[in-house]
Design a protein around this motif. Structure first.
Motif, PDB file in Angstrom:
ATOM      1  N   UNK B 360       0.822  -1.203   0.000  1.00 59.55           N
ATOM      2  CA  UNK B 360       0.000   0.000   0.000  1.00 59.55           C
ATOM      3  C   UNK B 360       0.859   1.257   0.000  1.00 59.55           C
ATOM      4  N   UNK B 361       1.919   1.214   0.771  1.00 56.90           N
ATOM      5  CA  UNK B 361       2.828   2.362   0.889  1.00 56.90           C
ATOM      6  C   UNK B 361       3.472   2.703  -0.453  1.00 56.90           C
ATOM      7  N   UNK B 362       4.013   1.707  -1.137  1.00 54.80           N
ATOM      8  CA  UNK B 362       4.705   1.997  -2.402  1.00 54.80           C
ATOM      9  C   UNK B 362       3.707   2.305  -3.520  1.00 54.80           C
ATOM     10  N   UNK B 363       2.533   1.671  -3.486  1.00 55.16           N
ATOM     11  CA  UNK B 363       1.527   1.973  -4.513  1.00 55.16           C
ATOM     12  C   UNK B 363       1.078   3.434  -4.385  1.00 55.16           C
ATOM     13  N   UNK B 364       0.840   3.876  -3.139  1.00 52.25           N
ATOM     14  CA  UNK B 364       0.411   5.265  -2.934  1.00 52.25           C
ATOM     15  C   UNK B 364       1.485   6.228  -3.415  1.00 52.25           C
ATOM     16  N   UNK B 365       2.748   5.918  -3.111  1.00 48.35           N
ATOM     17  CA  UNK B 365       3.845   6.783  -3.551  1.00 48.35           C
ATOM     18  C   UNK B 365       3.896   6.822  -5.078  1.00 48.35           C
ATOM     19  N   UNK B 366       3.757   5.655  -5.691  1.00 42.33           N
ATOM     20  CA  UNK B 366       3.820   5.570  -7.144  1.00 42.33           C
ATOM     21  C   UNK B 366       2.647   6.323  -7.784  1.00 42.33           C
ATOM     22  N   UNK B 367       1.440   6.177  -7.210  1.00 45.63           N
ATOM     23  CA  UNK B 367       0.268   6.889  -7.739  1.00 45.63           C
ATOM     24  C   UNK B 367       0.471   8.396  -7.655  1.00 45.63           C
ATOM     25  N   UNK B 368       1.120   8.832  -6.571  1.00 47.09           N
ATOM     26  CA  UNK B 368       1.328  10.263  -6.372  1.00 47.09           C
ATOM     27  C   UNK B 368       2.547  10.769  -7.129  1.00 47.09           C
ATOM     28  N   UNK B 369       3.206   9.867  -7.860  1.00 50.28           N
ATOM     29  CA  UNK B 369       4.352  10.277  -8.660  1.00 50.28           C
ATOM     30  C   UNK B 369       5.626  10.471  -7.851  1.00 50.28           C
ATOM     31  N   UNK B 370       5.618   9.935  -6.609  1.00 45.74           N
ATOM     32  CA  UNK B 370       6.832  10.049  -5.794  1.00 45.74           C
ATOM     33  C   UNK B 370       7.688   8.796  -5.959  1.00 45.74           C
ATOM     34  N   UNK B 371       8.944   8.881  -5.519  1.00 41.52           N
ATOM     35  CA  UNK B 371       9.789   7.687  -5.581  1.00 41.52           C
ATOM     36  C   UNK B 371       9.377   6.737  -4.446  1.00 41.52           C
ATOM     37  N   UNK B 372       9.558   5.452  -4.675  1.00 41.05           N
ATOM     38  CA  UNK B 372       9.111   4.468  -3.691  1.00 41.05           C
ATOM     39  C   UNK B 372      10.277   4.058  -2.798  1.00 41.05           C
ATOM     40  N   UNK B 373       9.930   3.632  -1.585  1.00 38.95           N
ATOM     41  CA  UNK B 373      10.959   3.315  -0.598  1.00 38.95           C
ATOM     42  C   UNK B 373      11.750   2.059  -0.957  1.00 38.95           C
ATOM     43  N   UNK B 374      11.132   1.151  -1.717  1.00 38.51           N
ATOM     44  CA  UNK B 374      11.890  -0.003  -2.224  1.00 38.51           C
ATOM     45  C   UNK B 374      11.796   0.001  -3.744  1.00 38.51           C
ATOM     46  N   UNK B 375      12.803  -0.594  -4.364  1.00 34.34           N
ATOM     47  CA  UNK B 375      12.871  -0.672  -5.818  1.00 34.34           C
ATOM     48  C   UNK B 375      11.785  -1.622  -6.330  1.00 34.34           C
ATOM     49  N   UNK B 376      10.950  -1.148  -7.246  1.00 33.19           N
ATOM     50  CA  UNK B 376       9.850  -1.982  -7.730  1.00 33.19           C
ATOM     51  C   UNK B 376      10.214  -2.832  -8.946  1.00 33.19           C
ATOM     52  N   UNK B 377      11.433  -2.675  -9.445  1.00 30.76           N
ATOM     53  CA  UNK B 377      11.806  -3.405 -10.673  1.00 30.76           C
ATOM     54  C   UNK B 377      11.578  -4.926 -10.561  1.00 30.76           C
ATOM     55  N   UNK B 378      11.965  -5.566  -9.435  1.00 29.20           N
ATOM     56  CA  UNK B 378      11.736  -7.023  -9.366  1.00 29.20           C
ATOM     57  C   UNK B 378      10.260  -7.400  -9.399  1.00 29.20           C
ATOM     58  N   UNK B 379       9.372  -6.453  -9.097  1.00 27.69           N
ATOM     59  CA  UNK B 379       7.937  -6.758  -9.009  1.00 27.69           C
ATOM     60  C   UNK B 379       7.164  -6.287 -10.238  1.00 27.69           C
ATOM     61  N   UNK B 380       7.878  -5.810 -11.262  1.00 28.18           N
ATOM     62  CA  UNK B 380       7.183  -5.157 -12.388  1.00 28.18           C
ATOM     63  C   UNK B 380       6.257  -6.125 -13.126  1.00 28.18           C
ATOM     64  N   UNK B 381       5.094  -5.616 -13.535  1.00 27.40           N
ATOM     65  CA  UNK B 381       4.051  -6.481 -14.109  1.00 27.40           C
ATOM     66  C   UNK B 381       4.444  -7.096 -15.447  1.00 27.40           C
ATOM     67  N   UNK B 382       5.300  -6.437 -16.209  1.00 22.45           N
ATOM     68  CA  UNK B 382       5.574  -6.912 -17.559  1.00 22.45           C
ATOM     69  C   UNK B 382       6.698  -7.951 -17.585  1.00 22.45           C
ATOM     70  N   UNK B 383       7.166  -8.391 -16.392  1.00 23.12           N
ATOM     71  CA  UNK B 383       8.335  -9.274 -16.360  1.00 23.12           C
ATOM     72  C   UNK B 383       8.044 -10.666 -16.909  1.00 23.12           C
TER      73      UNK B 383
END
Ligand SMILES: Cc1cc2nc3c(=O)[nH]c(=O)nc-3n(C[C@H](O)[C@H](O)[C@H](O)COP(=O)(O)OP(=O)(O)OC[C@H]3O[C@@H](n4cnc5c(N)ncnc54)[C@H](O)[C@@H]3O)c2cc1C
Ligand code: FES
Lengths: 92, 385
Positions: B360-383
């Motif tokens: 929830x924390x990183x999704x909210x940051x991402x929705x608001x266009x802020x940087x996220x506290x952890x790197x989301x690359x390993x979790x990316x949907x298109x992987x």
């Protein structure tokens, strides 16, 4: 004269019962309305639904806690005890 | 007199799913100042959130991206418990035990990697195990204690977050509303179509758990989220017999296994209400709701092996749930470049409760266009391609 009814033991008290009667029904007929205490508040509990659904009537039968008194058939050899809380206090 | 009903303003975000993950996304997004609408086809926590357990574990995750997310999440759950409370959060700590020497060695090796990643892991000699768990079997090879492991009641947690998002954050919750399609403006996702009309929104979050793949399909994108069935046994209430979250070292390899067949390993924990919960099984059998007695028997026997005292305690019921499984065991978190406007927060497998707060924390940051506290690359949907 007809023979005296059979009884089972309830914490040292002989409770008469008719064949086919449940432990709970026999306890009620003997004027005993509560035979367990709740886990949190220590409140008295006995028969409520009478048909095995509510689990209010729990009692220790032959050393096994949490038996539903309204379902367990009364038998002369049955040993019935009041249940305190979870009935498993001896485990901890 | 004439009343004109106010036309509700379109939300900034529609969250699909009122499980623990959707609730956390909604809570954090509302906290970030976004107007949120949550929709679920059923009631709150009617998916896997209401059919699992609530362990927040760092202990079962080897060093890597999931552990990093779990560490953040464990911290956020503690903060949320202090701020909101009401969902039986316990910093009870986890005790992992090994029956064999080889399992013990694996445990120590895993612990070293975790320690380097910021986990507190304390080896426990066999003689010291009773100090942690007096009722544990006496013939174990050793254990590892993880003070950061915690526990929540997942349904309460979801309900509390949603209630607070509505009360303080102005969020709207619409249960009994199924999302049947996504609104598009060209490529962009601009809201949802539902069984109760359409809801336009600037962003849509797919928090549909095990059904996340189906929601992705509505957007024409592929997400391989599959059900991984698990059973839980519930005992009659007992006094405190089990103090920590206790499980066997084999659990960690079972969780990481890719094979579809049945894996079981004992996982035992007490609850506020008194019953002990016993897991765990994993198998991929689709959404098969049958309840083979053989599996339940295996779980019970394994728990008695760890805690012999449980042989005298009755199981009063059992339930099953379907974990949202992705082939690489990582959740799907973040914006989908294939469908701009669509964010995913699903596929957390057996760790969705644990990872919900951080998600929830990183999704909210991402929705608001802020940087996220952890790197989301390993979790990316298109992987998954
Ligand atoms: C036996 C078992 C034990 C577990 N133990 C743990 C544990 O100890 N710790 C832990 O962290 N995790 C555990 N888990 C995993 C955890 O339960 C899940 O990862 C987590 O609940 C997933 O939450 P979610 O919000 O993503 O999904 P869900 O709770 O499934 O929520 C998704 C929601 O989306 C809704 N939905 C789906 N499609 C639509 C649609 N088209 N329109 C509207 N609504 C829709 C569903 O109704 C559902 O309510 C366990 C799981 C099982 C089965
Ligand atoms: S009185 Fe309700 S179960 Fe016995």
């Amino acid at each position: 004269m007809s023979p005296p009814p059979p009884t089972f033991d309830f914490d040292g008290q002989a409770i008469p019962f008719r064949p086919g009667q449940s432990v709970g029904a026999a306890l009620l007929a003997a004027g005993i309305r509560s035979w367990r205490t709740t886990r949190v508040g220590g409140r008295p509990r006995g028969m409520f639904c009478g048909i095995g659904v509510c689990f209010d009537c729990l009692v220790i039968v032959d050393g096994q806690p949490n038996q539903r008194a309204c379902l367990v058939p009364a038998r002369a050899e049955t040993d019935v005890r009041r249940q305190e809380g979870s009935g498993h206090g001896n485990l901890s | 007199m004439c009343h004109i009903a106010p036309v509700p303003a379109a939300p900034d975000v529609v969250v699909i799913g009122a499980g623990v993950v959707g609730a956390a996304c909604a809570w954090h997004a509302a906290r970030a100042g976004l107007r949120v609408t949550v929709v679920d086809r059923g009631p709150v926590a009617s998916g896997t959130t209401g059919a699992g357990e609530g362990n927040i574990l760092v202990s079962d995750k080897p060093a890597g991206p999931e552990l990093e997310l779990a560490l953040l999440s464990a911290r956020l759950w503690s903060d949320l418990a202090a701020e909101l409370g009401g969902f039986e959060h316990h910093d009870k700590g986890g005790l992992v035990v090994a029956a064999s020497e080889s399992a013990h060695q694996n445990l120590l090796d895993t612990g070293l990697g975790q320690q380097a990643a910021g986990v507190t892991a304390t080896p426990v000699a066999p003689d010291d195990l009773p100090g942690y768990e007096p009722h544990l079997a006496g013939d174990l090879a050793g254990g590892m204690y993880y003070p950061q492991d915690a526990q929540v009641q997942p349904m309460l947690a979801a309900a509390r977050m949603l209630a607070d998002a509505r009360g303080h954050g102005g969020a709207e919750l619409r249960t009994g509303v199924q999302v049947t399609g996504l609104l598009r403006d060209g490529e962009r996702v601009v809201g949802v179509d539902t069984t109760s009309g359409s809801i336009p929104a600037a962003a849509v979050v797919n928090a549909a758990g095990t059904w996340g793949g189906q929601v992705a399909e509505l957007a024409g994108v592929h997400l391989p989220v599959l059900p991984r069935r698990g059973f839980v046994l519930v005992t009659e209430p007992v006094p405190v017999l089990v103090r920590h979250k206790v499980y066997a070292a084999e659990y960690v390899s079972d969780v990481a296994s890719a094979d579809a067949g049945l894996h079981t390993s004992p996982v035992v924990e007490g609850t506020d209400a008194g019953p002990i919960l016993i897991g765990s099984s994993r198998e991929r059998v689709g959404f098969d709701r049958s309840m083979p007695a053989e599996i339940l028997r295996t779980l019970a026997a394994a728990a008695v092996r760890l805690f012999p005292v449980l042989a005298r305690v009755n199981v009063i019921r059992a339930y099953r749930g379907f974990r949202p499984y992705c082939p690489d065991h990582l959740p799907v978190i973040g914006p989908d470049p294939r469908a701009p406007g669509l964010w995913h927060a699903c596929g957390h497998e057996g760790a969705g409760v644990c990872l919900a707060a951080a998600t929830g924390h990183v999704i909210a940051a991402s929705l608001a266009g802020r940087s996220t506290e952890v790197d989301l690359v390993p979790f990316r949907p298109e992987r998954f391609g």
